[in-house]
Design an enzyme around this catalytic site. Sequence first.
Site, PDB file in Angstrom:
ATOM      1  N   SER A   1      -9.381   2.242   3.084  1.00 17.37           N
ATOM      2  CA  SER A   1      -8.713   2.992   2.455  1.00 17.37           C
ATOM      3  C   SER A   1      -7.579   2.064   1.560  1.00 17.37           C
ATOM      4  CB  SER A   1      -7.835   4.124   3.014  1.00 17.37           C
ATOM      5  OG  SER A   1      -6.741   3.272   4.129  1.00 17.37           O
TER       6      SER A   1
ATOM      7  N   SER B   1     -10.036  -0.214   7.110  1.00 15.53           N
ATOM      8  CA  SER B   1      -9.593  -0.214   5.823  1.00 15.53           C
ATOM      9  C   SER B   1      -8.900  -1.484   5.181  1.00 15.53           C
ATOM     10  CB  SER B   1      -8.477   1.055   6.038  1.00 15.53           C
ATOM     11  OG  SER B   1      -9.108   2.357   5.912  1.00 15.53           O
TER      12      SER B   1
ATOM     13  N   LYS C   1       0.929  -1.122  -0.065  1.00 17.39           N
ATOM     14  CA  LYS C   1      -0.022  -0.033  -0.021  1.00 17.39           C
ATOM     15  C   LYS C   1       0.808   1.128  -0.006  1.00 17.39           C
ATOM     16  CE  LYS C   1      -3.785   2.064   2.456  1.00 17.39           C
ATOM     17  NZ  LYS C   1      -4.854   2.024   3.703  1.00 17.39           N
TER      18      LYS C   1
END
Length: 468
Positions: free
Chosen positions: A156, A180, A81
């Site tokens: 996210s 997330s 990420k």
Amino acid sequence: MSTPLHDLSAQALVGAYRKGSLSPVEVTQAVLDHIARWEPRLQATWLLRPEAALEQARAAEARWRRGEPRGPIDGVPTTIKENIATQGDPMPAGTAAVALRPAAADAPPAARLKEAGAVVVSKTTMPDYGMLSSGLSSFHRLARNPWDLTRTPGGSSAGAGAAAAAGYGPLHVGTDIGGSLRLPASWCGIFTLKPSLGRIPIDPPYMGRAAGPMTRSVADAALMMQVLAQPDARDSMSLPEQVIAWSTFDAGAERLRGLRIGLLLDAGCGLAVEPEILKAVEQAARLLERAGAVVEPMRPFMSQAMLDGMDHFWRMRSLVDINALPAEQRVKVLPYIRAWAESAGAFSGEHVFRGFSQFHATRVAAVSACSKFDYVISPVSPNLPVDAELPSPTNDPLRPLEHIGFTVPFNMSEQPAASINCGYSASGLPIGLQIAGHRFDDLGVLQVARAFELIREPQRPWPQPPAA
């Protein structure tokens, strides 16, 4: 028909590398070719570097030929990420508002993956400051859900969820402060574990913030935990070193026999659970009962005051961060995020303090409610994935977190919680089941998730790239 290389599990790849029947180079090339077919529509990657990935793969291939693999995932394609620092790369945190400066060092999850020989194919996208359950970003392209490109993958960890479901290799790592990891896992039909706080060190650490594996199977997540769950002094909340037999994640369906499992169908706050999600979670509960678990209904332990208090504190935190930006940068923040943060401008100090107190109130309520059970199951999200262009399910910056009532309490209580697919909507969208355990029982959550993986109904084929 043989499984395409990009669809092979990490476990299968490592076995093939050991035998010499596959090379990390051919696997990495196959993953890159597959990404090239998907990515114009999916838009899940950032800093996709094919040549750098192939160079890592060649080094891994040489190590396997010498019989000297660097670790249990040597040569396995992996994504990281965007907000997990990788040395030399900028970290925009999903927003066009920040200055791009190269990171001085790998953050702990990235460092552990590289030390173990993972082939880092790409970073994955996220929304502004990680504060949306969406792929909408003022910096990145809009990430989409591979099951339905008109829908959001969640966030996210948006790009990571989409990448895992679409077959961008088997291993992906994301982060979670209120859901997330689990929300995109639920909406993309994959598996994730939000571990106990500090189990996977992260830098910078923050209250409730965790990194975790995002994979298509429990087995691959357990393999990643071998690598990621190692102490790191940079995380002030890192747990002490502990020998955990992650390889024992598969205790069979027998693991469920006699377990007392709480069934939470009402979060006590936020959006009402959609009927198709209720049906899928209730069916999961029946399957667990048939396997010998004792499933008992739970009363909700969250309240709207708890959810609102955490929301209001996060608004003020974000307002302080945004106000520290130069004016010309501030206007680049996603308008929804600006409106959300700026709504805190009228909050008094007492109001923010009372909001902050809800983090602890949530922790106490979650631990107390779960103490009666071995594990707790619930929906991950009350709603199915919404339109990709929407920043949140409500599309309302004053009601932005109405979908995290099931997930956020386990960030604050520091308990491990997984998302595993338990069914599909009539339109074919995945539905996630959350499995939460007591603090530090990360292996137990993996074992229960694996047991459910064995007894759940057959899964649908993974989505394929749209025709050119």
